[in-house]
Design a protein around this motif. Structure first.
Motif, PDB file in Angstrom:
ATOM      1  N   THR A  33       7.105  17.306   7.600  1.00  0.00           N
ATOM      2  CA  THR A  33       6.645  16.018   7.090  1.00  0.00           C
ATOM      3  C   THR A  33       5.123  16.015   7.180  1.00  0.00           C
ATOM      4  O   THR A  33       4.541  16.683   8.037  1.00  0.00           O
ATOM      5  CB  THR A  33       7.222  14.832   7.880  1.00  0.00           C
ATOM      6  N   MET A  34       4.508  15.274   6.268  1.00  0.00           N
ATOM      7  CA  MET A  34       3.048  15.181   6.244  1.00  0.00           C
ATOM      8  C   MET A  34       2.640  13.730   6.050  1.00  0.00           C
ATOM      9  O   MET A  34       3.349  12.960   5.412  1.00  0.00           O
ATOM     10  CB  MET A  34       2.466  15.995   5.078  1.00  0.00           C
ATOM     11  N   GLU A  35       1.465  13.399   6.583  1.00  0.00           N
ATOM     12  CA  GLU A  35       0.816  12.130   6.294  1.00  0.00           C
ATOM     13  C   GLU A  35      -0.572  12.453   5.764  1.00  0.00           C
ATOM     14  O   GLU A  35      -1.285  13.275   6.345  1.00  0.00           O
ATOM     15  CB  GLU A  35       0.693  11.260   7.539  1.00  0.00           C
ATOM     16  N   LYS A  36      -0.952  11.823   4.640  1.00  0.00           N
ATOM     17  CA  LYS A  36      -2.260  12.051   4.032  1.00  0.00           C
ATOM     18  C   LYS A  36      -2.991  10.728   3.885  1.00  0.00           C
ATOM     19  O   LYS A  36      -2.373   9.678   3.696  1.00  0.00           O
ATOM     20  CB  LYS A  36      -2.114  12.680   2.637  1.00  0.00           C
ATOM     21  N   GLN A  37      -4.323  10.793   3.921  1.00  0.00           N
ATOM     22  CA  GLN A  37      -5.192   9.642   3.689  1.00  0.00           C
ATOM     23  C   GLN A  37      -6.054   9.951   2.467  1.00  0.00           C
ATOM     24  O   GLN A  37      -6.653  11.025   2.402  1.00  0.00           O
ATOM     25  CB  GLN A  37      -6.075   9.384   4.907  1.00  0.00           C
ATOM     26  N   PHE A  38      -6.131   9.016   1.502  1.00  0.00           N
ATOM     27  CA  PHE A  38      -6.837   9.213   0.241  1.00  0.00           C
ATOM     28  C   PHE A  38      -8.039   8.291   0.140  1.00  0.00           C
ATOM     29  O   PHE A  38      -7.974   7.138   0.573  1.00  0.00           O
ATOM     30  CB  PHE A  38      -5.908   8.922  -0.940  1.00  0.00           C
ATOM     31  N   GLU A  39      -9.118   8.790  -0.471  1.00  0.00           N
ATOM     32  CA  GLU A  39     -10.328   8.005  -0.699  1.00  0.00           C
ATOM     33  C   GLU A  39     -10.827   8.251  -2.112  1.00  0.00           C
ATOM     34  O   GLU A  39     -10.634   9.326  -2.671  1.00  0.00           O
ATOM     35  CB  GLU A  39     -11.421   8.396   0.293  1.00  0.00           C
ATOM     36  N   ALA A  43      -6.957   5.523  -3.521  1.00  0.00           N
ATOM     37  CA  ALA A  43      -7.197   5.087  -2.143  1.00  0.00           C
ATOM     38  C   ALA A  43      -5.879   4.657  -1.522  1.00  0.00           C
ATOM     39  O   ALA A  43      -5.109   3.918  -2.142  1.00  0.00           O
ATOM     40  CB  ALA A  43      -8.189   3.935  -2.105  1.00  0.00           C
ATOM     41  N   GLY A  44      -5.604   5.155  -0.325  1.00  0.00           N
ATOM     42  CA  GLY A  44      -4.375   4.773   0.359  1.00  0.00           C
ATOM     43  C   GLY A  44      -3.856   5.877   1.241  1.00  0.00           C
ATOM     44  O   GLY A  44      -4.625   6.677   1.776  1.00  0.00           O
ATOM     45  N   ARG A  45      -2.534   5.922   1.358  1.00  0.00           N
ATOM     46  CA  ARG A  45      -1.909   6.930   2.209  1.00  0.00           C
ATOM     47  C   ARG A  45      -0.600   7.380   1.578  1.00  0.00           C
ATOM     48  O   ARG A  45      -0.064   6.712   0.693  1.00  0.00           O
ATOM     49  CB  ARG A  45      -1.660   6.378   3.603  1.00  0.00           C
ATOM     50  N   SER A  46      -0.094   8.507   2.052  1.00  0.00           N
ATOM     51  CA  SER A  46       1.209   8.972   1.583  1.00  0.00           C
ATOM     52  C   SER A  46       1.991   9.575   2.732  1.00  0.00           C
ATOM     53  O   SER A  46       1.425  10.038   3.725  1.00  0.00           O
ATOM     54  CB  SER A  46       1.072  10.005   0.455  1.00  0.00           C
TER      55      SER A  46
END
Length: 135
Positions: A33-39, A43-46
């Motif tokens: 499993t992965m968690e990502k942060q976007f800018e 913008a957001g997370r997945s």
């Protein structure tokens, strides 16, 4: 429209899940499993389910990832799913696939459809883009 952004991986957690029944191949298959942060315009997370047949030592293999994204594209808030896959021999990306999952959009992103892509710069910066339309 095209929305571009960068992302960082906040967590990568191997699940220990393996194919059952076991089949011996040249590369082991694993799930994480992965968690990502976007800018940026993205913008957001997945949250991601990441399946791969990969040789860590050689840096080669293939992955398939199903991501659930929440945040915004060009300021429009909502969530949706997207799937992507690629192969690598260490320094390249081939056989790439990237699509937004039909009927998965919520909020201001309801009706989202399209495709996109990923790239990793020489300095390690991870880039993402979505070529999308809204119904």
């Amino acid at each position: 429209m095209r929305a571009k952004g960068t992302f960082t991986v906040k967590a990568f957690v191997p699940t220990g899940l393996e194919p059952d029944p076991a089949v011996s191949t040249g590369l082991p298959v694993s799930v994480a499993t992965m968690e990502k942060q976007f800018e940026g315009e993205v913008a957001g997370r997945s949250a991601t389910l990441f399946t791969a047949a990969f040789d860590q030592a050689a840096g080669g293999g293939t992955y398939v990832a199903m991501e659930s994204f929440e945040g915004s594209l060009h300021g429009k808030q909502g969530s949706f799913n997207f799937v992507h896959s690629a192969s690598t021999s260490g320094s390249d990306r081939t056989a790439e696939f990237f699509t937004l999952v039909p009927a998965s959009g919520t909020g201001e992103l309801t009706g989202i459809a399209g495709a996109g892509g990923l790239a990793v710069d020489a300095d390690g910066t991870h880039r993402i883009w979505f070529d999308y339309q809204l119904d």
